[in-house]
Design a protein around this motif. Structure first.
Motif, PDB file in Angstrom:
ATOM      1  N   PRO A 158       1.784   3.565  -8.438  1.00  0.00           N
ATOM      2  CA  PRO A 158       0.459   2.968  -8.255  1.00  0.00           C
ATOM      3  C   PRO A 158       0.321   1.557  -8.829  1.00  0.00           C
ATOM      4  CG  PRO A 158       0.284   5.159  -9.256  1.00  0.00           C
ATOM      5  CD  PRO A 158       1.734   4.808  -9.187  1.00  0.00           C
ATOM      6  N   SER A 159       1.204   1.185  -9.745  1.00  0.00           N
ATOM      7  CA  SER A 159       1.107  -0.149 -10.339  1.00  0.00           C
ATOM      8  C   SER A 159       2.118  -1.133  -9.749  1.00  0.00           C
ATOM      9  CB  SER A 159       1.271  -0.062 -11.856  1.00  0.00           C
ATOM     10  OG  SER A 159       2.520   0.495 -12.191  1.00  0.00           O
ATOM     11  N   ALA A 160       2.672  -0.822  -8.588  1.00  0.00           N
ATOM     12  CA  ALA A 160       3.639  -1.723  -7.950  1.00  0.00           C
ATOM     13  C   ALA A 160       3.019  -3.093  -7.709  1.00  0.00           C
ATOM     14  CB  ALA A 160       4.120  -1.131  -6.626  1.00  0.00           C
ATOM     15  N   ASP A 161       3.828  -4.132  -7.967  1.00  0.00           N
ATOM     16  CA  ASP A 161       3.405  -5.518  -7.770  1.00  0.00           C
ATOM     17  C   ASP A 161       3.831  -6.058  -6.407  1.00  0.00           C
ATOM     18  OD1 ASP A 161       2.515  -5.751 -10.514  1.00  0.00           O
ATOM     19  OD2 ASP A 161       4.626  -5.945 -11.059  1.00  0.00           O
ATOM     20  N   ALA A 162       4.935  -5.552  -5.888  1.00  0.00           N
ATOM     21  CA  ALA A 162       5.491  -6.043  -4.625  1.00  0.00           C
ATOM     22  C   ALA A 162       6.325  -4.941  -3.980  1.00  0.00           C
ATOM     23  CB  ALA A 162       6.368  -7.269  -4.867  1.00  0.00           C
ATOM     24  N   LEU A 196       0.832  -1.208   0.000  1.00  0.00           N
ATOM     25  CA  LEU A 196       0.000   0.000   0.000  1.00  0.00           C
ATOM     26  C   LEU A 196       0.863   1.255   0.000  1.00  0.00           C
ATOM     27  CD1 LEU A 196      -2.881  -0.840   2.505  1.00  0.00           C
ATOM     28  CD2 LEU A 196      -3.105  -0.368   0.073  1.00  0.00           C
ATOM     29  N   ILE A 197       1.890   1.270   0.836  1.00  0.00           N
ATOM     30  CA  ILE A 197       2.790   2.423   0.910  1.00  0.00           C
ATOM     31  C   ILE A 197       3.471   2.633  -0.437  1.00  0.00           C
ATOM     32  CG2 ILE A 197       4.936   3.255   1.969  1.00  0.00           C
ATOM     33  CD1 ILE A 197       3.863   1.903   4.611  1.00  0.00           C
ATOM     34  N   ALA A 198       3.938   1.555  -1.040  1.00  0.00           N
ATOM     35  CA  ALA A 198       4.600   1.661  -2.342  1.00  0.00           C
ATOM     36  C   ALA A 198       3.643   2.182  -3.408  1.00  0.00           C
ATOM     37  CB  ALA A 198       5.165   0.310  -2.760  1.00  0.00           C
ATOM     38  N   ARG A 199       2.429   1.670  -3.424  1.00  0.00           N
ATOM     39  CA  ARG A 199       1.460   2.110  -4.436  1.00  0.00           C
ATOM     40  C   ARG A 199       1.043   3.563  -4.243  1.00  0.00           C
ATOM     41  NH1 ARG A 199      -2.211  -3.400  -4.911  1.00  0.00           N
ATOM     42  NH2 ARG A 199      -0.795  -4.458  -6.358  1.00  0.00           N
ATOM     43  N   ALA A 200       0.958   4.008  -3.010  1.00  0.00           N
ATOM     44  CA  ALA A 200       0.534   5.380  -2.742  1.00  0.00           C
ATOM     45  C   ALA A 200       1.640   6.393  -2.992  1.00  0.00           C
ATOM     46  CB  ALA A 200       0.039   5.499  -1.302  1.00  0.00           C
ATOM     47  N   VAL A 244      12.768   3.087   3.564  1.00  0.00           N
ATOM     48  CA  VAL A 244      13.281   2.692   2.258  1.00  0.00           C
ATOM     49  C   VAL A 244      12.643   1.356   1.896  1.00  0.00           C
ATOM     50  CG1 VAL A 244      15.329   2.127   0.902  1.00  0.00           C
ATOM     51  CG2 VAL A 244      15.465   3.860   2.710  1.00  0.00           C
ATOM     52  N   TRP A 245      12.117   1.296   0.671  1.00  0.00           N
ATOM     53  CA  TRP A 245      11.472   0.082   0.179  1.00  0.00           C
ATOM     54  C   TRP A 245      12.063  -0.317  -1.149  1.00  0.00           C
ATOM     55  CZ3 TRP A 245       9.020   3.459   3.315  1.00  0.00           C
ATOM     56  CH2 TRP A 245       8.241   2.937   4.349  1.00  0.00           C
ATOM     57  N   GLU A 246      12.136  -1.631  -1.383  1.00  0.00           N
ATOM     58  CA  GLU A 246      12.406  -2.138  -2.722  1.00  0.00           C
ATOM     59  C   GLU A 246      11.038  -2.386  -3.335  1.00  0.00           C
ATOM     60  OE1 GLU A 246      13.748  -6.264  -4.361  1.00  0.00           O
ATOM     61  OE2 GLU A 246      15.540  -5.071  -3.879  1.00  0.00           O
ATOM     62  N   VAL A 247      10.756  -1.676  -4.403  1.00  0.00           N
ATOM     63  CA  VAL A 247       9.446  -1.724  -5.043  1.00  0.00           C
ATOM     64  C   VAL A 247       9.598  -2.376  -6.411  1.00  0.00           C
ATOM     65  CG1 VAL A 247       7.525  -0.328  -5.883  1.00  0.00           C
ATOM     66  CG2 VAL A 247       8.762   0.379  -3.809  1.00  0.00           C
ATOM     67  N   THR A 248       8.785  -3.397  -6.665  1.00  0.00           N
ATOM     68  CA  THR A 248       8.828  -4.115  -7.930  1.00  0.00           C
ATOM     69  C   THR A 248       7.579  -3.803  -8.746  1.00  0.00           C
ATOM     70  OG1 THR A 248      10.075  -5.894  -6.885  1.00  0.00           O
ATOM     71  CG2 THR A 248       9.042  -6.389  -9.007  1.00  0.00           C
ATOM     72  N   THR A 249       7.808  -3.411  -9.985  1.00  0.00           N
ATOM     73  CA  THR A 249       6.723  -3.121 -10.917  1.00  0.00           C
ATOM     74  C   THR A 249       7.047  -3.802 -12.240  1.00  0.00           C
ATOM     75  OG1 THR A 249       6.422  -0.955  -9.876  1.00  0.00           O
ATOM     76  CG2 THR A 249       5.392  -1.280 -12.020  1.00  0.00           C
TER      77      THR A 249
END
Length: 101
Positions: free
Chosen positions: A34-38, A26-30, A50-55
């Motif tokens: 917005p299209s983050a998968d993980a 949710l944090i990554a998408r916001a 800090v997040w690793e965001v996968t899209t």
């Protein structure tokens, strides 16, 4: 920038990545894509998380500032992560859950 002790960082990351995987996403998408998968929380300091965001199979590292500004105490970490979660829910139109312990 405040750095937290490694054992504090490890405990928070373990908790977030074991118990709050949906919150990380949710944090990554916001705040990142917005299209983050993980999303996996990989660190934090006094300025933010800090997040690793996968899209779409591509991962990147993204920092998100703490809503109330810089922090320096361990107890403030939970408050700021909860605030990020609440803001993410508001941005995405998701009903936040209760924060009772």
């Amino acid at each position: 920038m405040t750095a937290f002790a490694p054992e504090v960082v490890d405990a928070v990351l373990r908790h977030m990545n074991d118990d709050h995987t949906d919150d990380n996403l949710l944090i990554a998408r916001a705040f990142v894509d917005p299209s983050a998968d993980a999303s996996t929380m990989t660190g934090f300091d006094g300025d933010g998380g800090v997040w690793e965001v996968t899209t779409g199979g591509t991962a990147r590292t993204a920092s998100v500032a703490w809503p109330a500004g810089p922090i320096s105490e361990r107890a403030e970490v939970r408050r700021e992560i909860v605030a990020l979660y609440d803001e993410a829910c508001a941005v995405l139109g998701v009903e936040p859950r209760s924060h009772d312990r």
